[in-house]
Write a protein that holds these residues in place. Structure first.
Motif, short mmCIF file in Angstrom:
data_model
loop_
_atom_site.label_atom_id
_atom_site.label_comp_id
_atom_site.label_asym_id
_atom_site.label_seq_id
_atom_site.Cartn_x
_atom_site.Cartn_y
_atom_site.Cartn_z
N ILE A 1 42.80 47.77 46.28
CA ILE A 1 41.74 49.00 45.80
C ILE A 1 42.35 49.00 44.17
N LEU A 2 43.40 48.75 43.94
CA LEU A 2 44.17 48.46 42.40
C LEU A 2 43.37 47.18 41.87
N ALA A 3 43.35 46.20 42.87
CA ALA A 3 42.64 44.86 42.21
C ALA A 3 41.18 45.19 41.78
N ILE A 4 40.67 45.56 42.62
CA ILE A 4 39.12 45.71 42.45
C ILE A 4 38.85 46.60 41.38
N SER A 5 39.57 47.93 41.12
CA SER A 5 39.23 48.86 40.18
C SER A 5 39.70 48.36 38.85
N SER A 6 40.72 47.34 38.72
CA SER A 6 41.32 46.60 37.47
C SER A 6 40.26 45.53 36.96
N ASP A 7 39.28 44.97 37.83
CA ASP A 7 38.55 43.95 37.34
C ASP A 7 37.26 44.25 37.17
N SER A 8 36.75 44.48 36.23
CA SER A 8 35.28 44.73 35.92
C SER A 8 34.41 43.78 36.76
N HIS A 9 34.76 42.36 36.94
CA HIS A 9 33.79 41.31 37.56
C HIS A 9 33.75 41.87 39.18
N LEU A 10 34.46 42.58 39.70
CA LEU A 10 34.51 43.08 41.04
C LEU A 10 33.84 44.53 41.25
N HIS A 11 33.26 45.02 40.11
CA HIS A 11 32.56 46.25 40.42
C HIS A 11 31.04 46.13 40.70
N THR A 12 31.03 45.60 41.99
CA THR A 12 29.72 45.13 42.71
C THR A 12 29.74 45.84 43.94
N PRO A 13 28.68 46.19 44.35
CA PRO A 13 28.32 46.79 45.93
C PRO A 13 29.31 46.38 46.87
N MET A 14 29.35 45.05 47.12
CA MET A 14 30.47 44.69 48.16
C MET A 14 31.68 44.96 47.88
#
Length: 309
Positions: free
Chosen positions: A46-59
């Motif tokens: 959760i923290l890795a996804i929320s902190s990386d703007s490149h991972l702000h995708t639907p998947m």
């Protein structure tokens, strides 16, 4: 002789793994370690996804929600079991048992629906790549998540309200480490025909329909990938859904295995041991599956710990 009804009930007894005193320290340590790994692993996703703007995708939006649900799923059952082992008490109050059952059904249903939504996301990404951004827009993603929550909450509420209508006998021992719906129904002294019908119909509808959707999505994905001419293109397409497919197989194989084995045998203790697979082991392994097989997640985790790209 009249049977005691539910107004006389103050608590149930969770037998779980408390029948083997010599193994208590080992069982406590094992489940505590698995619980901590589950919490830390999913929290890290959760923290890795929320902190990386490149991972702000639907998947990855759905993956972060799946990790949150897995944390809640294990927290519904494991802490109470650990407390019971540590204090050598088997009791759980009637109200706590009902609440535990409600949240267990809720988060199990959410796991099921989120895996289905994630399969649909991969279907659109691979089979309709040109329309992916327009189709999987933030509005649709939020709607799919909201519908998943509503469906799970309504199903859990229905099952819980039906259990509240039951009368229970004086034997209130649950041969499990949590208040499972089926075990609760089996303890009842009143007529449980309607409860069983609703339980099996809901399992068929809310379990079978998502599984059919996942199967259909991956059938279309395989068909589309097979039409790709280059080997590198096929590998890239399959790699985008390999982690999700692994989690799907793990979740459904373990949960179906538990219920098929419990239907074939009357050994409730074996059923409790088997239930550990999908209630504890699967949520614990999900972060490892996604982090080990996904380059973007591994890079985001590295960036999160280093504090720089």
């Amino acid at each position: 002789m009249e049977l005691e009804n539910d107004t006389q009930i103050s608590e149930f007894l969770l037998l779980g793994f408390l029948e083997e005193p010599e193994l208590q320290p080992f069982i406590f340590g094992l489940f505590l370690c698995m619980y901590l790994v589950t919490i830390l692993g999913n929290l890290l996703i959760i923290l890795a996804i929320s902190s990386d703007s490149h991972l702000h995708t639907p998947m990855y939006f759905f993956l972060a929600n799946l990790s949150f649900v897995d944390i809640c799923f294990t927290s519904t059952t494991i802490p109470k079991m650990l407390v019971n082992i540590q204090t050598q008490r088997k009791a759980i109050t009637y109200e706590s048992c009902i609440m535990q059952m409600y949240f267990f059904i809720l988060f199990a249903g959410l796991d099921n629906f989120l895996l289905t939504v994630m399969a649909y996301d991969r279907f659109v990404a691979i089979c309709h790549p040109l329309h992916y951004t327009a189709t999987m827009n933030p509005g649709l993603c939020s709607l799919l998540l909201l519908v998943s929550w509503i469906m799970s909450a309504l199903h859990s509420l229905l099952q819980t309200l039906m259990v509240l209508q039951l009368s229970f006998c004086t034997v209130l021992e649950i041969p499990h480490f949590f208040c499972e719906l089926r075990q609760m129904i089996q303890l009842a002294c009143s007529d449980t025909f309607l409860n069983n019908m609703v339980m099996y119909f809901a399992a068929l509808l809310l379990g079978g329909a998502p599984l059919a959707g996942i199967t259909y999505s991956y059938a279309k994905i395989v068909s589309s990938v097979c039409r790709i001419s280059s080997v590198q293109g096929k590998y890239k397409a399959f790699s985008t859904c390999a982690s999700h497919l692994s989690v799907v197989l793990l979740f459904y194989c373990t949960s179906l295995g538990v219920y098929l084995s419990s239907a074939a045998t009357q050994n409730s203790h074996s059923g409790a041991v088997a239930s550990v697979m999908y209630t504890v082991v699967t949520p614990m392994l999900n972060p490892f599956i996604y982090s080990l097989r996904n380059k973007d997640i591994k890079e985001a985790i590295n960036v999160f710990f280093r504090g720089k790209p």
